[in-house]
Design a protein around this motif. Structure first.
Motif, PDB file in Angstrom:
ATOM      1  N   GLY A 192      11.093 -17.085 -34.606  1.00  0.00           N
ATOM      2  CA  GLY A 192      11.150 -16.361 -34.230  1.00  0.00           C
ATOM      3  C   GLY A 192      11.662 -15.057 -34.629  1.00  0.00           C
ATOM      4  O   GLY A 192      11.613 -13.759 -34.236  1.00  0.00           O
ATOM      5  N   GLY A 199       0.882 -17.874 -29.976  1.00  0.00           N
ATOM      6  CA  GLY A 199       0.995 -16.289 -30.429  1.00  0.00           C
ATOM      7  C   GLY A 199       1.241 -15.659 -29.038  1.00  0.00           C
ATOM      8  O   GLY A 199       1.273 -14.211 -29.537  1.00  0.00           O
ATOM      9  N   VAL A 200       0.520 -16.426 -28.239  1.00  0.00           N
ATOM     10  CA  VAL A 200       1.220 -15.208 -27.166  1.00  0.00           C
ATOM     11  C   VAL A 200       2.362 -15.747 -26.634  1.00  0.00           C
ATOM     12  O   VAL A 200       2.596 -15.167 -24.806  1.00  0.00           O
ATOM     13  CB  VAL A 200      -0.204 -15.770 -25.652  1.00  0.00           C
ATOM     14  CG1 VAL A 200      -1.412 -15.674 -26.200  1.00  0.00           C
ATOM     15  CG2 VAL A 200      -0.342 -17.088 -25.627  1.00  0.00           C
ATOM     16  N   ARG A 252       4.832 -11.944 -34.161  1.00  0.00           N
ATOM     17  CA  ARG A 252       4.564 -12.074 -33.195  1.00  0.00           C
ATOM     18  C   ARG A 252       2.357 -11.192 -34.323  1.00  0.00           C
ATOM     19  O   ARG A 252       1.431 -12.174 -34.392  1.00  0.00           O
ATOM     20  CB  ARG A 252       3.619 -11.042 -32.075  1.00  0.00           C
ATOM     21  CG  ARG A 252       2.916 -11.359 -31.706  1.00  0.00           C
ATOM     22  CD  ARG A 252       2.036 -10.724 -29.772  1.00  0.00           C
ATOM     23  NE  ARG A 252       3.517 -12.053 -28.901  1.00  0.00           N
ATOM     24  CZ  ARG A 252       3.499 -11.683 -27.391  1.00  0.00           C
ATOM     25  NH1 ARG A 252       3.136  -9.817 -26.911  1.00  0.00           N
ATOM     26  NH2 ARG A 252       4.553 -12.103 -26.829  1.00  0.00           N
ATOM     27  N   PHE A 295       8.303 -20.350 -27.742  1.00  0.00           N
ATOM     28  CA  PHE A 295       8.175 -19.792 -29.616  1.00  0.00           C
ATOM     29  C   PHE A 295       9.298 -21.012 -30.090  1.00  0.00           C
ATOM     30  O   PHE A 295       8.423 -21.102 -31.100  1.00  0.00           O
ATOM     31  CB  PHE A 295       8.389 -18.331 -29.161  1.00  0.00           C
ATOM     32  CG  PHE A 295       8.066 -18.021 -30.153  1.00  0.00           C
ATOM     33  CD1 PHE A 295       6.691 -17.595 -30.424  1.00  0.00           C
ATOM     34  CD2 PHE A 295       8.656 -17.675 -31.461  1.00  0.00           C
ATOM     35  CE1 PHE A 295       6.499 -16.805 -31.716  1.00  0.00           C
ATOM     36  CE2 PHE A 295       8.566 -17.641 -32.639  1.00  0.00           C
ATOM     37  CZ  PHE A 295       6.329 -16.650 -32.440  1.00  0.00           C
ATOM     38  N   ASP A 309       6.849 -15.140 -25.904  1.00  0.00           N
ATOM     39  CA  ASP A 309       8.052 -14.564 -26.400  1.00  0.00           C
ATOM     40  C   ASP A 309       8.432 -15.122 -27.086  1.00  0.00           C
ATOM     41  O   ASP A 309       9.016 -15.682 -27.100  1.00  0.00           O
ATOM     42  CB  ASP A 309       8.728 -13.769 -24.926  1.00  0.00           C
ATOM     43  CG  ASP A 309      10.328 -13.540 -25.260  1.00  0.00           C
ATOM     44  OD1 ASP A 309       9.905 -12.760 -26.470  1.00  0.00           O
ATOM     45  OD2 ASP A 309      10.460 -12.950 -24.524  1.00  0.00           O
ATOM     46  N   SER A 310       8.617 -14.250 -28.344  1.00  0.00           N
ATOM     47  CA  SER A 310       9.141 -14.569 -29.682  1.00  0.00           C
ATOM     48  C   SER A 310      10.926 -15.253 -29.533  1.00  0.00           C
ATOM     49  O   SER A 310      11.624 -15.566 -30.352  1.00  0.00           O
ATOM     50  CB  SER A 310       9.210 -13.592 -31.044  1.00  0.00           C
ATOM     51  OG  SER A 310       9.592 -13.004 -30.088  1.00  0.00           O
ATOM     52  N   ILE A 335       2.685 -14.437 -36.478  1.00  0.00           N
ATOM     53  CA  ILE A 335       1.848 -15.117 -36.123  1.00  0.00           C
ATOM     54  C   ILE A 335       0.508 -15.442 -36.703  1.00  0.00           C
ATOM     55  O   ILE A 335      -0.772 -16.126 -36.736  1.00  0.00           O
ATOM     56  CB  ILE A 335       2.031 -15.974 -34.776  1.00  0.00           C
ATOM     57  CG1 ILE A 335       3.483 -16.337 -34.663  1.00  0.00           C
ATOM     58  CG2 ILE A 335       0.901 -16.639 -34.165  1.00  0.00           C
ATOM     59  CD1 ILE A 335       3.706 -17.519 -35.187  1.00  0.00           C
ATOM     60  N   ARG A 336      -0.424 -14.316 -36.348  1.00  0.00           N
ATOM     61  CA  ARG A 336      -1.875 -13.854 -36.274  1.00  0.00           C
ATOM     62  C   ARG A 336      -1.916 -14.117 -37.369  1.00  0.00           C
ATOM     63  O   ARG A 336      -2.969 -14.655 -37.890  1.00  0.00           O
ATOM     64  CB  ARG A 336      -2.146 -12.239 -35.627  1.00  0.00           C
ATOM     65  CG  ARG A 336      -1.849 -12.304 -34.211  1.00  0.00           C
ATOM     66  CD  ARG A 336      -3.122 -10.917 -34.143  1.00  0.00           C
ATOM     67  NE  ARG A 336      -2.012 -10.106 -34.089  1.00  0.00           N
ATOM     68  CZ  ARG A 336      -1.160  -8.903 -33.324  1.00  0.00           C
ATOM     69  NH1 ARG A 336      -0.589  -9.026 -32.281  1.00  0.00           N
ATOM     70  NH2 ARG A 336      -0.794  -8.135 -33.745  1.00  0.00           N
ATOM     71  N   SER A 386       5.845  -7.942 -37.624  1.00  0.00           N
ATOM     72  CA  SER A 386       6.583  -8.419 -36.199  1.00  0.00           C
ATOM     73  C   SER A 386       6.168  -9.826 -36.262  1.00  0.00           C
ATOM     74  O   SER A 386       5.355 -10.155 -36.496  1.00  0.00           O
ATOM     75  CB  SER A 386       6.235  -7.643 -35.337  1.00  0.00           C
ATOM     76  OG  SER A 386       5.264  -7.828 -34.250  1.00  0.00           O
TER      77      SER A 386
END
Length: 334
Positions: free
Chosen positions: A149, A226-227, A161, A235, A229-230, A164-165, A159
């Protein structure tokens, strides 16, 4: 002249973590987006770790063999034109790294390849590209799991997130090529084997069915992580699970590809296809793998070393429909 790309190109397979490799001077490649020679030279340069700008020309190439395509290279004030062999020799002399000249010396095809059936060449090159791209995704997943994370060292990733995308998009591209490759084998190749010896391709079909749930499951896992909290334990656990499942998938793909290449593909010669039938079957494979030979063609080729990318371009060059071949080339050079 057309538009010059404002940013240097980068191999799709060169995924984080950033390796800090040396960057050589920017090279400008001038040529037609429909030129097979420009496509050859692009991949030779890309695998030399140079920054590459492609400048599109409106000139068209009158010959399919690449010998008279109007292509030139510029490195600083130095400008080079000539045949494929001349350009590849210059690239090898100017930039360190694995030799690319050998890939173009005999039309991009070695002696072993000259007698190897076209469908075997196509399949083996697919295997090599898919494994390399999947290995890149596995390395990225291991790095993600290790960081748990935390942000990547490479600032272009963004970031956690955002990363991850991007990771999910990369895996989706690998998955799409894997799926279309399996469809190509089931639609074109396996029926050829079954007509010669009923049930010959049964085991390979069963392995395709076995791998499908894992491949789709990983995609859903990436969406779920992906949704989150990192900074959460869920996560971190999700990243670890994705990495583990990707390693399992990689191992299964290696085994499956090895079995096909050892047990099934050597039997292709026994099918005794004429050259005309071989080319027709090759074109049918391109038809089935529409996205792979359209939007994802650059991705597929960037999963290969330069000499193999050139061999794949030679297969594309066998298309009897010139407009179709040029359409594929434009996906690489646009």
């Amino acid at each position: 002249m057309g538009n010059c790309c404002p940013k240097p190109e980068k191999l799709t397979a060169e995924i984080v973590p950033h390796d800090g490799a040396k960057v050589y001077p920017t090279v400008r490649l001038y040529g037609s987006p429909k030129s097979i020679l420009a496509a050859y030279i692009r991949f030779a340069l890309l695998h030399k770790s140079v920054s590459l700008d492609f400048v599109a020309s409106n000139e068209t190439a009158p010959e399919r063999d690449g010998g008279s395509d109007p292509v030139r290279l510029q490195v600083g004030s130095e400008v080079v034109t000539g045949s494929r062999e001349t350009l590849l020799r210059f690239i090898d002399a100017r930039f360190p790294g694995p030799s690319v000249e050998a890939a173009g010396g005999d039309g991009g095809v070695g002696r072993e390849d000259e007698t190897t059936p076209l469908l075997v060449r196509l399949t083996v090159l697919h295997h090599r590209s898919m494994l390399r791209q999947l290995e890149s995704v596995v390395r990225w997943s291991e790095d993600l799991a290790t960081r748990g994370g935390k942000k990547a060292v490479d600032p272009t990733v963004g970031s956690p997130r955002m990363e991850i995308r991007k990771f999910g998009r990369s895996y989706s591209e690998v998955l799409e090529v894997l799926m279309e490759h399996a469809q190509m084998e089931e639609t074109i190749m396996f029926p050829l084997f079954d007509r010669a010896d009923r049930g010959l391709a049964k085991a390979a079909k069963e392995e395709h069915a076995r791998d499908l749930p894992i491949m789709n499951g990983i995609k859903e896992d990436i969406k779920s992580v992906g949704v989150l909290d990192s900074g959460s334990p869920d996560f971190r656990e999700g990243l670890y699970n994705i990495s583990s499942r990707l390693k399992l998938l990689l191992g299964q793909c290696k085994q499956h590809f090895r079995e096909e290449e050892v047990e099934l593909l050597p039997l292709t010669e026994a099918l005794e296809l004429t050259k005309e039938q071989e080319v027709s079957a090759l074109e049918q494979c391109f038809d089935v793998m529409r996205e792979t030979h359209g939007r994802l063609l650059k991705f597929l080729l960037e999963g290969l070393p330069a000499h193999d990318a050139i061999k794949y371009l030679e297969l594309i060059n066998k298309c009897r429909d010139k407009a179709r071949m040029e359409s594929m080339l434009q996906m690489i050079l646009k």
